[in-house]
Scaffold this motif. Sequence first.
Motif, PDB file in Angstrom:
ATOM      1  N   LEU A  73      36.707  43.488  21.389  1.00  0.00           N
ATOM      2  CA  LEU A  73      37.107  41.835  21.540  1.00  0.00           C
ATOM      3  C   LEU A  73      35.921  40.964  21.761  1.00  0.00           C
ATOM      4  N   PHE A  74      34.991  41.481  22.770  1.00  0.00           N
ATOM      5  CA  PHE A  74      33.921  40.866  23.050  1.00  0.00           C
ATOM      6  C   PHE A  74      32.730  41.276  22.528  1.00  0.00           C
ATOM      7  N   ALA A  75      32.651  42.200  21.678  1.00  0.00           N
ATOM      8  CA  ALA A  75      31.424  43.079  21.223  1.00  0.00           C
ATOM      9  C   ALA A  75      30.486  41.773  20.593  1.00  0.00           C
ATOM     10  N   GLY A  76      29.182  42.091  20.863  1.00  0.00           N
ATOM     11  CA  GLY A  76      28.266  41.108  20.346  1.00  0.00           C
ATOM     12  C   GLY A  76      28.287  39.864  21.017  1.00  0.00           C
ATOM     13  N   LEU A  77      28.882  39.604  22.154  1.00  0.00           N
ATOM     14  CA  LEU A  77      29.268  38.348  22.852  1.00  0.00           C
ATOM     15  C   LEU A  77      28.317  38.851  24.362  1.00  0.00           C
ATOM     16  N   ASP A  78      27.578  37.775  24.505  1.00  0.00           N
ATOM     17  CA  ASP A  78      26.666  37.852  25.782  1.00  0.00           C
ATOM     18  C   ASP A  78      27.550  37.815  27.213  1.00  0.00           C
ATOM     19  N   ALA A  79      27.144  38.425  28.051  1.00  0.00           N
ATOM     20  CA  ALA A  79      28.018  38.328  29.292  1.00  0.00           C
ATOM     21  C   ALA A  79      28.030  36.973  30.140  1.00  0.00           C
ATOM     22  N   ASP A  80      27.282  36.038  29.657  1.00  0.00           N
ATOM     23  CA  ASP A  80      27.350  34.510  30.083  1.00  0.00           C
ATOM     24  C   ASP A  80      27.922  33.574  29.096  1.00  0.00           C
ATOM     25  N   ALA A  81      28.524  34.236  28.146  1.00  0.00           N
ATOM     26  CA  ALA A  81      29.210  33.247  27.114  1.00  0.00           C
ATOM     27  C   ALA A  81      30.403  32.519  27.819  1.00  0.00           C
ATOM     28  N   ARG A  82      30.696  31.416  27.458  1.00  0.00           N
ATOM     29  CA  ARG A  82      31.759  30.692  28.154  1.00  0.00           C
ATOM     30  C   ARG A  82      32.788  30.285  27.036  1.00  0.00           C
ATOM     31  N   TYR A  83      33.981  30.548  27.675  1.00  0.00           N
ATOM     32  CA  TYR A  83      35.294  30.165  26.880  1.00  0.00           C
ATOM     33  C   TYR A  83      36.170  28.969  27.532  1.00  0.00           C
ATOM     34  N   TYR A  84      37.052  28.415  26.568  1.00  0.00           N
ATOM     35  CA  TYR A  84      37.535  27.109  27.041  1.00  0.00           C
ATOM     36  C   TYR A  84      38.993  27.471  27.405  1.00  0.00           C
ATOM     37  N   PHE A  85      39.379  27.190  28.892  1.00  0.00           N
ATOM     38  CA  PHE A  85      40.616  27.417  29.257  1.00  0.00           C
ATOM     39  C   PHE A  85      41.417  26.149  29.659  1.00  0.00           C
ATOM     40  N   VAL A  86      42.816  26.199  29.510  1.00  0.00           N
ATOM     41  CA  VAL A  86      43.694  25.098  30.088  1.00  0.00           C
ATOM     42  C   VAL A  86      44.600  25.710  30.508  1.00  0.00           C
ATOM     43  N   HIS A  87      44.905  25.992  31.765  1.00  0.00           N
ATOM     44  CA  HIS A  87      46.486  26.349  32.130  1.00  0.00           C
ATOM     45  C   HIS A  87      46.320  26.401  33.578  1.00  0.00           C
ATOM     46  N   SER A  88      47.791  26.662  34.138  1.00  0.00           N
ATOM     47  CA  SER A  88      47.958  26.633  35.531  1.00  0.00           C
ATOM     48  C   SER A  88      48.673  27.663  35.996  1.00  0.00           C
ATOM     49  N   TYR A  89      48.855  28.699  35.282  1.00  0.00           N
ATOM     50  CA  TYR A  89      49.496  29.688  35.660  1.00  0.00           C
ATOM     51  C   TYR A  89      48.661  31.029  35.042  1.00  0.00           C
ATOM     52  N   ALA A  90      49.019  32.219  35.436  1.00  0.00           N
ATOM     53  CA  ALA A  90      48.224  33.318  35.041  1.00  0.00           C
ATOM     54  C   ALA A  90      48.746  34.830  35.700  1.00  0.00           C
ATOM     55  N   VAL A  91      48.274  35.759  35.279  1.00  0.00           N
ATOM     56  CA  VAL A  91      48.608  37.000  35.974  1.00  0.00           C
ATOM     57  C   VAL A  91      47.373  37.509  36.802  1.00  0.00           C
ATOM     58  N   HIS A  92      47.638  37.718  37.989  1.00  0.00           N
ATOM     59  CA  HIS A  92      46.540  37.903  39.080  1.00  0.00           C
ATOM     60  C   HIS A  92      46.621  39.533  39.207  1.00  0.00           C
ATOM     61  N   ASP A  93      47.520  40.273  39.004  1.00  0.00           N
ATOM     62  CA  ASP A  93      47.613  41.677  39.136  1.00  0.00           C
ATOM     63  C   ASP A  93      48.025  42.469  38.124  1.00  0.00           C
ATOM     64  N   TRP A  94      47.118  43.470  37.576  1.00  0.00           N
ATOM     65  CA  TRP A  94      47.311  44.068  36.462  1.00  0.00           C
ATOM     66  C   TRP A  94      47.957  45.535  36.953  1.00  0.00           C
ATOM     67  N   THR A  95      49.075  45.627  36.678  1.00  0.00           N
ATOM     68  CA  THR A  95      49.792  47.057  37.259  1.00  0.00           C
ATOM     69  C   THR A  95      50.110  48.173  36.043  1.00  0.00           C
ATOM     70  N   HIS A  96      49.791  47.813  34.854  1.00  0.00           N
ATOM     71  CA  HIS A  96      49.924  48.691  33.857  1.00  0.00           C
ATOM     72  C   HIS A  96      49.008  50.021  33.827  1.00  0.00           C
ATOM     73  N   GLU A  97      49.714  51.167  33.945  1.00  0.00           N
ATOM     74  CA  GLU A  97      49.073  52.449  33.914  1.00  0.00           C
ATOM     75  C   GLU A  97      49.384  53.331  32.780  1.00  0.00           C
ATOM     76  N   THR A  98      48.502  54.005  32.387  1.00  0.00           N
ATOM     77  CA  THR A  98      48.573  55.201  31.201  1.00  0.00           C
ATOM     78  C   THR A  98      48.381  56.431  31.526  1.00  0.00           C
ATOM     79  N   HIS A  99      49.412  57.262  31.901  1.00  0.00           N
ATOM     80  CA  HIS A  99      49.404  58.643  32.293  1.00  0.00           C
ATOM     81  C   HIS A  99      49.063  59.641  31.227  1.00  0.00           C
ATOM     82  N   ASN A 100      49.387  59.237  30.027  1.00  0.00           N
ATOM     83  CA  ASN A 100      49.105  60.146  28.768  1.00  0.00           C
ATOM     84  C   ASN A 100      47.632  60.227  28.290  1.00  0.00           C
ATOM     85  N   PRO A 101      46.944  61.389  28.490  1.00  0.00           N
ATOM     86  CA  PRO A 101      45.579  61.309  28.241  1.00  0.00           C
ATOM     87  C   PRO A 101      45.291  61.121  26.731  1.00  0.00           C
ATOM     88  N   LEU A 102      46.352  61.273  26.037  1.00  0.00           N
ATOM     89  CA  LEU A 102      46.085  60.977  24.350  1.00  0.00           C
ATOM     90  C   LEU A 102      46.316  59.552  24.058  1.00  0.00           C
TER      91      LEU A 102
END
Length: 216
Positions: free
Chosen positions: A138-167
Amino acid sequence: MELTAAAKKVVVFDYGFGNVRSAERALARVGADVEITRDFDTAMNADGLLVPGVGAFAACMRGLLDARGDWVIDRRLSGGRPVMGICVGMQILFSRGIEHGVEAEGLEEWPGTVGPLAADVVPHMGWNTVDAPADSELFAGLDADARYYFVHSYAVHDWTHETHNPLIAAPKVTWATHGKPFVAAVENGPLWATQFHPEKSGDAGAQLLTNWIGTL
C-alpha cells in the motif's frame, strides 16, 4: 509527479455515509474507471470496491446494512476480490465500535474495538506521518516522512488479530500516533483499509491509491 494506473473498474459504494465525490475524483485522477453506486451486481462485478465512511460508527453500520453492503463486502472477500475501506469505512471492518457510550457491532473482518482516541486534543484533524511495514504494498514508493490527512475522534489502539496458519500471510498493520499509537492502515489479502483519507492526502494519497489499483 507522474501517476499511472490501469483503467480498472472501481465502484465507490454509496450507502449515504462517505465523501463519495472526493473519492471519485481521486480515483479518476489516477486512471480508474469510477462509478458511484449501491447497485449490488455492479458492486460485485467491479475490479475494486471502495467503501468510504464519515460520521458515527453505529449510523454508518445501519446505512451499510440497509444498502446490503455487508453482503457485498463478504461475498467479494469470499471470492478474493479487492475491497478498500476509508476512515469509518475502515472502522466498521472491526468487531465493534463504542461512541458516546453506544456500542454497535461491526462487520468482524478483524477483531478489535473502535474507541475514543487516547489524546489530549480530539479530534485528530490534520496531517500526520505513519509507520508502515517495510514490505507494505500500500505504501510502496512513498517516503517514511510522507504525511496523510486524518479527521477522526475514534480509532483502534490494540491489534489482536493473529494468523496461525503458515500458509496464510499475516496482515500488515501500519500505525500512527496521536497521543497513543493507533491503527492507521491494514493490508490483509484482498482487504485493505486506511484510517486517514487518501483522497484528501495530495500526491501521497494519489500514489497510495495508484498502488491499490495496481493490485486489482
